[in-house]
Motif scaffolding. Structure first.
Motif, mmCIF file in Angstrom:
data_model
loop_
_atom_site.group_PDB
_atom_site.id
_atom_site.type_symbol
_atom_site.label_atom_id
_atom_site.label_comp_id
_atom_site.label_asym_id
_atom_site.label_seq_id
_atom_site.Cartn_x
_atom_site.Cartn_y
_atom_site.Cartn_z
ATOM 1 N N ALA A 151 -5.539 11.829 -2.191
ATOM 2 C CA ALA A 151 -5.547 10.180 -2.296
ATOM 3 C C ALA A 151 -4.123 9.444 -1.850
ATOM 4 O O ALA A 151 -4.406 8.482 -1.017
ATOM 5 C CB ALA A 151 -6.131 9.775 -3.650
ATOM 6 N N MET A 152 -3.051 9.857 -2.228
ATOM 7 C CA MET A 152 -1.935 9.625 -1.768
ATOM 8 C C MET A 152 -1.834 9.711 -0.222
ATOM 9 O O MET A 152 -1.397 8.708 0.475
ATOM 10 C CB MET A 152 -0.838 10.388 -2.443
ATOM 11 C CG MET A 152 0.640 10.043 -1.948
ATOM 12 S SD MET A 152 1.122 11.024 -0.548
ATOM 13 C CE MET A 152 1.641 9.680 0.321
ATOM 14 N N HIS A 153 -2.241 10.769 0.279
ATOM 15 C CA HIS A 153 -2.161 11.108 1.756
ATOM 16 C C HIS A 153 -2.714 9.973 2.634
ATOM 17 O O HIS A 153 -2.183 9.168 3.539
ATOM 18 C CB HIS A 153 -2.455 12.527 2.161
ATOM 19 C CG HIS A 153 -2.645 12.571 3.543
ATOM 20 N ND1 HIS A 153 -1.590 12.974 4.440
ATOM 21 C CD2 HIS A 153 -3.679 12.588 4.287
ATOM 22 C CE1 HIS A 153 -1.925 13.166 5.659
ATOM 23 N NE2 HIS A 153 -3.034 12.839 5.867
ATOM 24 N N TYR A 154 -4.269 10.021 2.210
ATOM 25 C CA TYR A 154 -5.000 8.779 2.847
ATOM 26 C C TYR A 154 -4.829 7.482 2.497
ATOM 27 O O TYR A 154 -4.879 6.539 3.528
ATOM 28 C CB TYR A 154 -6.620 9.419 2.608
ATOM 29 C CG TYR A 154 -7.000 10.581 3.331
ATOM 30 C CD1 TYR A 154 -6.922 10.778 4.804
ATOM 31 C CD2 TYR A 154 -7.124 12.043 2.605
ATOM 32 C CE1 TYR A 154 -7.251 12.015 5.306
ATOM 33 C CE2 TYR A 154 -7.278 12.894 3.086
ATOM 34 C CZ TYR A 154 -7.410 13.128 4.482
ATOM 35 O OH TYR A 154 -7.636 14.511 5.141
ATOM 36 N N LEU A 155 -4.228 6.906 1.401
ATOM 37 C CA LEU A 155 -3.693 5.596 1.294
ATOM 38 C C LEU A 155 -2.916 5.480 2.049
ATOM 39 O O LEU A 155 -2.464 4.479 2.418
ATOM 40 C CB LEU A 155 -3.624 5.539 -0.296
ATOM 41 C CG LEU A 155 -3.271 4.245 -0.730
ATOM 42 C CD1 LEU A 155 -4.348 3.337 -0.358
ATOM 43 C CD2 LEU A 155 -3.172 3.993 -2.294
ATOM 44 N N GLY A 156 -1.657 6.431 2.029
ATOM 45 C CA GLY A 156 -0.561 6.361 2.860
ATOM 46 C C GLY A 156 -1.061 6.060 4.425
ATOM 47 O O GLY A 156 -0.244 5.368 5.126
ATOM 48 N N MET A 157 -2.162 6.675 4.657
ATOM 49 C CA MET A 157 -2.523 6.600 6.378
ATOM 50 C C MET A 157 -2.910 5.197 6.373
ATOM 51 O O MET A 157 -3.007 4.359 7.424
ATOM 52 C CB MET A 157 -3.262 7.670 6.531
ATOM 53 C CG MET A 157 -2.681 9.103 6.639
ATOM 54 S SD MET A 157 -1.420 9.033 7.759
ATOM 55 C CE MET A 157 -2.085 8.704 9.331
ATOM 56 N N ALA A 158 -4.034 4.656 5.462
ATOM 57 C CA ALA A 158 -4.567 3.297 5.412
ATOM 58 C C ALA A 158 -3.351 2.458 5.287
ATOM 59 O O ALA A 158 -3.608 1.143 5.991
ATOM 60 C CB ALA A 158 -5.396 3.337 4.292
ATOM 61 N N ALA A 159 -2.247 2.448 4.929
ATOM 62 C CA ALA A 159 -1.067 1.563 4.830
ATOM 63 C C ALA A 159 -0.472 1.493 6.373
ATOM 64 O O ALA A 159 0.365 0.496 6.642
ATOM 65 C CB ALA A 159 0.141 1.953 4.053
ATOM 66 N N LEU B 100 0.815 -1.195 0.097
ATOM 67 C CA LEU B 100 0.079 0.056 -0.178
ATOM 68 C C LEU B 100 0.868 1.316 0.068
ATOM 69 O O LEU B 100 0.490 2.259 -0.758
ATOM 70 C CB LEU B 100 -0.875 -0.080 1.276
ATOM 71 C CG LEU B 100 -2.217 -0.771 1.201
ATOM 72 C CD1 LEU B 100 -2.964 -0.771 2.393
ATOM 73 C CD2 LEU B 100 -3.138 -0.539 -0.020
ATOM 74 N N THR B 101 2.056 1.323 0.623
ATOM 75 C CA THR B 101 2.876 2.244 0.610
ATOM 76 C C THR B 101 3.538 2.670 -0.751
ATOM 77 O O THR B 101 3.388 3.750 -1.277
ATOM 78 C CB THR B 101 4.045 2.010 1.709
ATOM 79 O OG1 THR B 101 3.522 1.942 3.205
ATOM 80 C CG2 THR B 101 4.967 3.207 1.494
ATOM 81 N N LEU B 102 3.810 1.752 -1.350
ATOM 82 C CA LEU B 102 4.395 1.845 -2.832
ATOM 83 C C LEU B 102 3.078 2.134 -3.727
ATOM 84 O O LEU B 102 3.525 2.918 -4.652
ATOM 85 C CB LEU B 102 4.952 0.706 -3.232
ATOM 86 C CG LEU B 102 6.373 0.215 -2.399
ATOM 87 C CD1 LEU B 102 6.676 -1.434 -2.983
ATOM 88 C CD2 LEU B 102 7.333 0.993 -2.650
#
Length: 279
Positions: free
Chosen positions: A122-130, A80-82
């Motif tokens: 989207a990148m920020h909240y996906l990074g948080m989901a990771a 998810l981070t990548l």
């Protein structure tokens, strides 16, 4: 639960801002080259890697090195981070392409800025989901919407600077503003978050990579990107100057063509006083 965004003091916020600034400078210079180069696609990709990769994604995870949750262990899901990095780069590339190749700025600029801003969020909240921490996280709607607004405005401003800013001094000024906007979006999004124990087992260590373990790949990525783009931009700048020095015609700052040929200058009126004296 208590959330700490500055567990390392001001070290991580300053480093995060520095990453955003460096990425913005290189991204803006590459985007400027894309507007005047025959290899526009390559320059747009370089700009997207610099701005989306170093300026946004690396900035985010650098800032996250100073984030902690009281009584919880933080780990990161690497896939998810990548994926969040890929989203940042691809969406910034789409926004840049729309702004650079769009024929009507009044439409292309807000459209490209909106797409890029939504991608940044989207990148920020996906990074948080990771992030795996063994706690349940919730987000306040108001601050999330505000962070999205900041991201769209910042992205639109970046594209406007790309289209209108000329010269290194103005690029640095624009990058300083961009760094503030990107960091502002990040910490606004972080302020929207709250955490509670929920039904998770707090005694077990969650799966994933420790934040410190992200430091080595982050630094390696930044070093490679920065060195590579600095060399790329530097070579391009030297080629432009060499061409201008070898060519009797050169472009002025506003895009007009200036020539040293007396006949042409006389016709254009730029040598009117000298020609009149000759008469």
């Amino acid at each position: 639960m208590q959330l700490e965004h500055f567990s390392n003091g001001w070290v991580t916020p300053v480093l995060a801002y520095l990453m955003s600034f460096i990425g913005s400078v290189l991204g803006l210079r590459c985007a400027v080259r894309a507007r005047s180069s025959e290899q526009a696609g390559g320059w747009l990709v370089a700009a997207a890697v610099a701005l989306g990769g170093a300026g946004i994604w690396v900035m985010h995870f650098t800032a996250m090195l100073g984030f902690s949750i009281g009584g919880a262990t933080i780990r990161y899901d690497m896939p998810l981070t990548l994926l969040s990095a890929a989203i940042a780069i691809v969406v910034v590339l789409i926004g840049l392409a729309i702004a650079v190749r769009g024929h009507r700025e009044a439409i292309a600029l807000p459209l490209g800025g909106s797409i890029t801003g939504i991608g940044v969020a989207a990148m920020h909240y996906l990074g948080m989901a990771a992030m795996n921490s063994g706690v349940s996280m919730e987000y306040g709607t108001g601050l999330v919407l505000l962070s999205l607004l900041i991201a769209v405005v910042a992205a639109t401003a970046a594209l406007w600077f790309m289209l209108h800013v000329k010269g290194w001094a103005n690029t640095i000024g624009a990058a300083l503003i961009m760094g503030v906007a990107v960091c502002g979006m990040h910490y606004t999004g972080m302020a929207a978050m709250s955490a509670h124990h929920g039904d998770h087992d707090m005694t077990s260590v969650p799966e994933g990579v420790a934040p410190v373990e992200l430091l080595t790949p982050l630094l390696t990525t930044v070093a490679l990107v920065v060195v590579g783009l600095v060399v790329l931009v530097g070579v391009a700048e030297l080629e432009v100057r060499s061409t201008a020095a070898a060519n009797p015609e050169r472009e002025s700052g506003d895009g007009d063509t200036l020539t040293t040929d007396p006949a042409t200058l006389a016709v254009s009126g730029r040598e009117w006083p000298r020609q009149r004296a000759d008469w």
